[in-house]
Design a protein around this motif. Structure first.
Motif, PDB file in Angstrom:
ATOM      1  N   ASP A  78       0.860  -1.187   0.000  1.00 38.59           N
ATOM      2  CA  ASP A  78       0.000   0.000   0.000  1.00 38.59           C
ATOM      3  C   ASP A  78       0.902   1.244   0.000  1.00 38.59           C
ATOM      4  O   ASP A  78       1.565   1.519   1.005  1.00 38.59           O
ATOM      5  CB  ASP A  78      -0.886  -0.024   1.253  1.00 38.59           C
ATOM      6  N   PRO A  79       0.940   2.000  -1.105  1.00 38.47           N
ATOM      7  CA  PRO A  79       1.820   3.178  -1.142  1.00 38.47           C
ATOM      8  C   PRO A  79       1.515   4.166  -0.024  1.00 38.47           C
ATOM      9  O   PRO A  79       2.389   4.936   0.383  1.00 38.47           O
ATOM     10  CB  PRO A  79       1.529   3.797  -2.517  1.00 38.47           C
ATOM     11  N   ALA A  80       0.260   4.144   0.482  1.00 44.83           N
ATOM     12  CA  ALA A  80      -0.094   5.050   1.572  1.00 44.83           C
ATOM     13  C   ALA A  80       0.523   4.607   2.894  1.00 44.83           C
ATOM     14  O   ALA A  80       0.562   5.374   3.852  1.00 44.83           O
ATOM     15  CB  ALA A  80      -1.605   5.138   1.703  1.00 44.83           C
ATOM     16  N   ALA A  81       0.974   3.359   2.972  1.00 46.79           N
ATOM     17  CA  ALA A  81       1.636   2.856   4.181  1.00 46.79           C
ATOM     18  C   ALA A  81       3.057   2.442   3.792  1.00 46.79           C
ATOM     19  O   ALA A  81       3.495   1.322   4.064  1.00 46.79           O
ATOM     20  CB  ALA A  81       0.859   1.690   4.762  1.00 46.79           C
ATOM     21  N   ASP A  83       6.164   3.253   4.697  1.00 47.30           N
ATOM     22  CA  ASP A  83       7.175   2.875   5.696  1.00 47.30           C
ATOM     23  C   ASP A  83       6.909   1.475   6.251  1.00 47.30           C
ATOM     24  O   ASP A  83       7.836   0.691   6.448  1.00 47.30           O
ATOM     25  CB  ASP A  83       7.190   3.895   6.842  1.00 47.30           C
ATOM     26  N   ARG A  84       5.630   1.176   6.493  1.00 44.83           N
ATOM     27  CA  ARG A  84       5.275  -0.143   7.045  1.00 44.83           C
ATOM     28  C   ARG A  84       5.596  -1.254   6.038  1.00 44.83           C
ATOM     29  O   ARG A  84       6.261  -2.240   6.361  1.00 44.83           O
ATOM     30  CB  ARG A  84       3.786  -0.157   7.396  1.00 44.83           C
ATOM     31  N   LEU A  86       7.480  -1.173   3.406  1.00 45.94           N
ATOM     32  CA  LEU A  86       8.901  -1.275   3.051  1.00 45.94           C
ATOM     33  C   LEU A  86       9.576  -2.314   3.943  1.00 45.94           C
ATOM     34  O   LEU A  86      10.422  -3.098   3.495  1.00 45.94           O
ATOM     35  CB  LEU A  86       9.587   0.089   3.203  1.00 45.94           C
ATOM     36  N   GLY A  87       9.159  -2.349   5.218  1.00 46.09           N
ATOM     37  CA  GLY A  87       9.717  -3.342   6.133  1.00 46.09           C
ATOM     38  C   GLY A  87       9.428  -4.766   5.669  1.00 46.09           C
ATOM     39  O   GLY A  87      10.283  -5.656   5.778  1.00 46.09           O
ATOM     40  N   THR A  88       8.238  -5.004   5.117  1.00 48.53           N
ATOM     41  CA  THR A  88       7.876  -6.334   4.610  1.00 48.53           C
ATOM     42  C   THR A  88       8.766  -6.715   3.426  1.00 48.53           C
ATOM     43  O   THR A  88       9.197  -7.861   3.292  1.00 48.53           O
ATOM     44  CB  THR A  88       6.390  -6.343   4.175  1.00 48.53           C
ATOM     45  N   ARG A 117       9.816   5.335  -5.729  1.00 43.70           N
ATOM     46  CA  ARG A 117       9.987   5.567  -4.285  1.00 43.70           C
ATOM     47  C   ARG A 117      10.915   4.520  -3.670  1.00 43.70           C
ATOM     48  O   ARG A 117      11.699   4.825  -2.765  1.00 43.70           O
ATOM     49  CB  ARG A 117       8.629   5.535  -3.577  1.00 43.70           C
TER      50      ARG A 117
END
Lengths: 142, 236
Positions: A78-81, A83-84, A86-88, A117
């Protein structure tokens, strides 16, 4: 007169085509047909499959669409999340792995934006899939 | 064997007939747009906006007029992204009537230039649609050259440093940093020569096994629009 005109036309045609033909023979690396018509960072499915590397597939479509079907193993992102999620991605990532982001079709911009991004976040080998999910389906069709 | 010679004049009627056909086709093609002209005329199909540093959404209105002789119904409005919502006051517009499609794009953490298409379909004819684009430049509060620091398994246990450039230092700067995993420690400090530049230093307790954690940098952004910068520390 007609014969001489034809001869001149033939000479001009050969002069125009010969350099291109020589370039194909002596510099085939400069003439990659699969890259023709692609944007920077874009990759065709057949080229990605030729990498023989384990690809991290990222699905940038909506969760409902992802739930219906997706590339096996693809990560819903989800581009809106950013940072979250990216960790996955990083949990699966190693520096040598390629990442390919896709959305619905060539008409959508989400995959291109998300790939940019991810590159800006410091990841190498990040691409977006030409044709998106539609290209995957077309390749899988009998 | 010799071929019979063709007289140049013998081909003239053929050429004339060909040219006449071309003229007919050209006239037909130029009159075609008038015959199939869309009745909805849009004032603009692309709007570009610049967002403020704490804005969370952008809104644009695409105005149109029904210039046709019959009523037009908007049958569908579709956006490719759940972040973009398009709305209409009503669906059917009488001849001469004006209307507006309101498009709201919720940023959800996006920065940079984003273009969100919205496809409006009408009953004017088979597959009649218009593609509207809302393009927004979303500023970054913080510029970071990378989102992670990396050690290889067995690397010396030493710090890695990340830089954070505050783009609006009068509005928000980093104030503290925490690691979600006790195997990493992190500190943040301002650059002595550049008050808008900050350095986050991350140190693992060891590099014996693969690990990953999030490093969260808190800022002094207003409480109603809190902002954090997230990094990842990886051992691979």
């Amino acid at each position: 007169m007609k014969t001489s005109s034809l001869r001149e036309a033939l000479i001009l045609a050969v002069a125009a085509v010969a350099p291109a033909g020589l370039a194909v023979v002596f510099h085939p690396d400069l003439v990659d047909r699969r890259r023709a018509g692609l944007e920077l960072g874009e990759v065709r499915l057949e080229e990605a499959r030729d990498w023989h590397a384990e690809i991290i597939w990222i699905d940038a479509r909506e969760p409902e669409t992802y739930a219906t079907d997706h590339i096996p193993g693809a990560i819903l992102f989800d581009p809106a999340a950013f940072d979250r999620d990216l960790g996955t991605v990083l949990a699966q990532w190693t520096p040598e792995r390629h990442i390919v982001v896709y959305c619905g079709s060539s008409d959508c911009d989400t995959a291109r934006e998300l790939a940019a991004r991810l590159r800006a976040a410091g990841l190498d080998h990040v691409h977006h899939l030409h044709g998106g999910w539609e290209a995957w389906l077309a390749a899988a069709a009998p | 064997m010799r071929l019979p010679r063709t007289s140049p004049t013998a081909t003239l009627p053929t050429v004339r007939a060909f040219l006449r056909s071309c003229v007919v086709v050209l006239v037909g093609l130029t009159s075609l747009p008038a015959a199939v002209r869309a009745a909805l005329v849009w004032e603009q199909d692309e709007i570009t906006l610049s967002a403020g540093p704490f804005d969370e959404e952008a809104e644009a209105e695409f105005a149109f007029t029904n210039t046709g002789d019959t009523a037009v119904t908007i049958t569908n409005i579709a956006s490719e992204c759940g972040c973009t919502v398009a709305a209409l006051d009503k669906r059917t517009y009488a001849p001469g009537e004006k209307g507006v499609v309101k498009v709201v794009f919720t940023f959800g953490g996006r920065t940079g230039r984003h273009s969100k298409p919205v496809t409006v379909s009408t009953d004017e004819g088979k597959e009649t649609f218009t593609r509207l684009h809302l393009t927004v430049d979303i500023p970054k509060l913080f510029e970071t050259p990378t989102a992670f620091v990396l050690w290889k398994v067995g690397d010396p246990v030493e710090s890695r440093t990340l830089a954070i450039q505050a783009m609006y230092p009068d509005k928000a700067i980093p104030v503290s940093v925490t690691s979600r995993d006790s195997h990493f420690t992190a500190t943040v400090e301002a650059d002595p020569d550049n008050p808008a530049l900050f350095h986050v230093s991350v140190t693992p307790t060891d590099t014996e096994t693969t690990r990953q954690t999030a490093i969260i940098v808190k800022t002094n952004a207003p409480a109603e629009t809190p902002r954090v910068v997230t990094f990842y520390a990886l051992i691979r």
